[in-house]
Motif scaffolding. Sequence first.
Motif, PDB file in Angstrom:
ATOM      1  N   ASN A  40      44.723 -32.328  -7.657  1.00 14.57           N
ATOM      2  CA  ASN A  40      44.354 -32.839  -6.342  1.00 14.57           C
ATOM      3  C   ASN A  40      45.462 -32.469  -5.352  1.00 14.57           C
ATOM      4  O   ASN A  40      46.644 -32.519  -5.680  1.00 14.57           O
ATOM      5  CB  ASN A  40      44.187 -34.357  -6.428  1.00 14.57           C
ATOM      6  CG  ASN A  40      43.907 -34.987  -5.082  1.00 14.57           C
ATOM      7  OD1 ASN A  40      44.831 -35.207  -4.299  1.00 14.57           O
ATOM      8  ND2 ASN A  40      42.640 -35.293  -4.824  1.00 14.57           N
ATOM      9  N   ALA A  41      45.115 -32.094  -4.142  1.00 15.38           N
ATOM     10  CA  ALA A  41      46.091 -31.625  -3.154  1.00 15.38           C
ATOM     11  C   ALA A  41      47.171 -32.667  -2.892  1.00 15.38           C
ATOM     12  O   ALA A  41      48.365 -32.351  -2.854  1.00 15.38           O
ATOM     13  CB  ALA A  41      45.383 -31.261  -1.849  1.00 15.38           C
ATOM     14  N   ASN A  42      46.781 -33.934  -2.749  1.00 18.91           N
ATOM     15  CA  ASN A  42      47.753 -34.983  -2.464  1.00 18.91           C
ATOM     16  C   ASN A  42      48.722 -35.168  -3.631  1.00 18.91           C
ATOM     17  O   ASN A  42      49.929 -35.332  -3.444  1.00 18.91           O
ATOM     18  CB  ASN A  42      47.034 -36.301  -2.162  1.00 18.91           C
ATOM     19  CG  ASN A  42      47.995 -37.389  -1.719  1.00 18.91           C
ATOM     20  OD1 ASN A  42      48.673 -37.252  -0.707  1.00 18.91           O
ATOM     21  ND2 ASN A  42      48.045 -38.471  -2.479  1.00 18.91           N
ATOM     22  N   GLY A  43      48.186 -35.154  -4.871  1.00 17.12           N
ATOM     23  CA  GLY A  43      49.029 -35.288  -6.041  1.00 17.12           C
ATOM     24  C   GLY A  43      50.010 -34.146  -6.183  1.00 17.12           C
ATOM     25  O   GLY A  43      51.186 -34.339  -6.517  1.00 17.12           O
ATOM     26  N   PHE A  44      49.542 -32.928  -5.904  1.00 18.02           N
ATOM     27  CA  PHE A  44      50.400 -31.749  -6.008  1.00 18.02           C
ATOM     28  C   PHE A  44      51.510 -31.797  -4.960  1.00 18.02           C
ATOM     29  O   PHE A  44      52.675 -31.494  -5.251  1.00 18.02           O
ATOM     30  CB  PHE A  44      49.569 -30.476  -5.839  1.00 18.02           C
ATOM     31  CG  PHE A  44      50.372 -29.210  -5.935  1.00 18.02           C
ATOM     32  CD1 PHE A  44      50.803 -28.737  -7.163  1.00 18.02           C
ATOM     33  CD2 PHE A  44      50.706 -28.494  -4.786  1.00 18.02           C
ATOM     34  CE1 PHE A  44      51.558 -27.579  -7.250  1.00 18.02           C
ATOM     35  CE2 PHE A  44      51.449 -27.328  -4.861  1.00 18.02           C
ATOM     36  CZ  PHE A  44      51.884 -26.875  -6.110  1.00 18.02           C
ATOM     37  N   ILE A  45      51.144 -32.181  -3.733  1.00 17.91           N
ATOM     38  CA  ILE A  45      52.137 -32.271  -2.651  1.00 17.91           C
ATOM     39  C   ILE A  45      53.193 -33.320  -2.977  1.00 17.91           C
ATOM     40  O   ILE A  45      54.397 -33.105  -2.746  1.00 17.91           O
ATOM     41  CB  ILE A  45      51.444 -32.598  -1.311  1.00 17.91           C
ATOM     42  CG1 ILE A  45      50.612 -31.391  -0.843  1.00 17.91           C
ATOM     43  CG2 ILE A  45      52.464 -32.984  -0.244  1.00 17.91           C
ATOM     44  CD1 ILE A  45      49.730 -31.685   0.352  1.00 17.91           C
ATOM     45  N   LEU A  46      52.781 -34.463  -3.534  1.00 19.85           N
ATOM     46  CA  LEU A  46      53.741 -35.501  -3.886  1.00 19.85           C
ATOM     47  C   LEU A  46      54.688 -35.015  -4.973  1.00 19.85           C
ATOM     48  O   LEU A  46      55.900 -35.269  -4.921  1.00 19.85           O
ATOM     49  CB  LEU A  46      53.017 -36.768  -4.336  1.00 19.85           C
ATOM     50  CG  LEU A  46      53.919 -37.939  -4.772  1.00 19.85           C
ATOM     51  CD1 LEU A  46      54.891 -38.312  -3.657  1.00 19.85           C
ATOM     52  CD2 LEU A  46      53.077 -39.145  -5.176  1.00 19.85           C
ATOM     53  N   LEU A  47      54.162 -34.304  -5.980  1.00 24.36           N
ATOM     54  CA  LEU A  47      55.010 -33.774  -7.046  1.00 24.36           C
ATOM     55  C   LEU A  47      56.063 -32.823  -6.469  1.00 24.36           C
ATOM     56  O   LEU A  47      57.254 -32.934  -6.792  1.00 24.36           O
ATOM     57  CB  LEU A  47      54.151 -33.046  -8.082  1.00 24.36           C
ATOM     58  CG  LEU A  47      54.922 -32.306  -9.197  1.00 24.36           C
ATOM     59  CD1 LEU A  47      55.758 -33.284 -10.016  1.00 24.36           C
ATOM     60  CD2 LEU A  47      53.964 -31.534 -10.099  1.00 24.36           C
ATOM     61  N   ILE A  48      55.632 -31.883  -5.621  1.00 25.44           N
ATOM     62  CA  ILE A  48      56.562 -30.940  -4.999  1.00 25.44           C
ATOM     63  C   ILE A  48      57.580 -31.683  -4.137  1.00 25.44           C
ATOM     64  O   ILE A  48      58.776 -31.365  -4.135  1.00 25.44           O
ATOM     65  CB  ILE A  48      55.803 -29.894  -4.158  1.00 25.44           C
ATOM     66  CG1 ILE A  48      54.886 -29.060  -5.059  1.00 25.44           C
ATOM     67  CG2 ILE A  48      56.779 -28.990  -3.420  1.00 25.44           C
ATOM     68  CD1 ILE A  48      55.607 -28.319  -6.169  1.00 25.44           C
ATOM     69  N   SER A  49      57.122 -32.699  -3.425  1.00 22.99           N
ATOM     70  CA  SER A  49      58.018 -33.482  -2.566  1.00 22.99           C
ATOM     71  C   SER A  49      59.084 -34.198  -3.383  1.00 22.99           C
ATOM     72  O   SER A  49      60.262 -34.250  -2.990  1.00 22.99           O
ATOM     73  CB  SER A  49      57.214 -34.492  -1.747  1.00 22.99           C
ATOM     74  OG  SER A  49      56.296 -33.835  -0.891  1.00 22.99           O
ATOM     75  N   LEU A  50      58.688 -34.765  -4.533  1.00 18.12           N
ATOM     76  CA  LEU A  50      59.648 -35.457  -5.394  1.00 18.12           C
ATOM     77  C   LEU A  50      60.689 -34.485  -5.939  1.00 18.12           C
ATOM     78  O   LEU A  50      61.885 -34.811  -6.015  1.00 18.12           O
ATOM     79  CB  LEU A  50      58.923 -36.155  -6.541  1.00 18.12           C
ATOM     80  CG  LEU A  50      58.080 -37.382  -6.165  1.00 18.12           C
ATOM     81  CD1 LEU A  50      57.239 -37.840  -7.353  1.00 18.12           C
ATOM     82  CD2 LEU A  50      58.977 -38.529  -5.690  1.00 18.12           C
TER      83      LEU A  50
END
Length: 508
Positions: A40-50
């Motif tokens: 999911n786009a939101n999940g992927f963005i959060l992972l990269i952000s972390l």
Amino acid sequence: MLKNIKIKLPLFALLFSAINVLLYHYPFYIFVNSRLDILNANGFILLISLILCALLLNALVFYIGLYVLRKVGKGIIALFFIINAIAIYFINTYGVILDRSMIGNVVNTNYEESSAFMSIGLVVYLFLLGVLPSFFLFKIGIVYVSVKRFCIHIFLTLVVLLTIAYANSPNWLWVDKNSKTLGGLVMPWSYVVNTVRFYNHKNKSNQKQLVLPDAKIKNTSKSVVVLVIGESARSSNFSLYGYGKETNPLLSKIDNLHNFTTQSCATYTTAGLKCILEHKNTNKLYEILPNYLYRNGVDVIWKTTNWGEPEVTVPNFQNKQKLRTDCDSGICDYDEILLNDLENEIITSTKDKILIVLHTSTSHGPTYYKKYPKAFENFTPVCKSVELADCTEQELINAYDNTILYTDYLLANVISRLQTLEEYQSAMLFISDHGESLGENNLYMHGIPASLAPKEQLDIPFIVWQSGGSRALKTDQDHSQHNVFHSVLDFLAVDSPIFDEEMSIYEK
């Protein structure tokens, strides 16, 4: 080859931050991946952000540390890498989380327990993930920047971090919900921050036990309680609690024996013992059961092959070294040593009321197979590796079940000895400090924060025996480790202002 290489400080800090994030955060990535849908786009963005936040935060701290502590900065980062390697070994091997309570376990672990964890795997982790990166660290020189550039770099890094945080504001609730686990998996800050938290908490807690109100003994009839405190015993592997294998062949044949469904209030020894020995659940350190009873006229004997109890201030305190000094038989390396001279200690007491505490270590891992004599290796084959994941599920469970079989023998032996003392009303209470994970959900041993812990680390046995004609037990009561304090007072007829009849397991 790297002898003459020099790079500017910002690149140096970023490089070794990247090494830190790459080598020591696999459990962090696995946890995040298990909690997020990265497709999911939101999940992927959060992972990269972390990942970016971890990279930039580490780089920022390394940058400041190397700039300010020029002579020792590299040494501190190398020390981080060494400790990171050890921490990652234990996280990967046993599924631990380095929160404040786990740091307490580390600080309070004695040499005998810590040496049991030594293995080839630990040495490999230490060399590949600790020594080699540290060697590489010292082979690269640093070109320092001006104070102006130093300040600009710090400012820009903080701006980027704040921007990432703001962009992920819809995910703050997820981060907050999982903050305890996330914080326990980020290296090196999991153990740095939580070590500070542990000692801060320790300094704030009462160093001297708060004295409880005086008590008095109501009668002169002879009575004795033997309180056996188990180590890492989980109720699901006791056949008394419905386990399919016969791990309690002796206790199952004893009359006047009762077992209660109980949960521990913690998953590590020091906190579990505090719950067993205190009169109520509190963050304060009040006078614990043995100290309180001794001060009020009860003869108290404490015998232990373990550690972790609050300060016990009774004269007759026998630790492992003392017990082994007085031992000359084949049981000296096992918990049966606690039973030496038990009847004589009771008979020769000058008091009418006696409490004997036997603090065992029988089911403590990872070397379960060393915790019982060979004669009790009934379930085979057994796990003989400290890297528990290397054993088959059955080997690990067999080794653990043999410790429960040995516990069964110890408790039955205590009861048998008490049964010979006909002039005494006697009781045996067995309760464990916490449970144990044996590979369920890839978790091993114990120490997961109680709020996150699986039932295997919380469900514990609470087994009670009493001599014929003694007190009737309540049948409609929820049970906890805090029942012990009040039940012992009740059985020994100790009248105290802090006695809570509702917390006693005995009927009036």
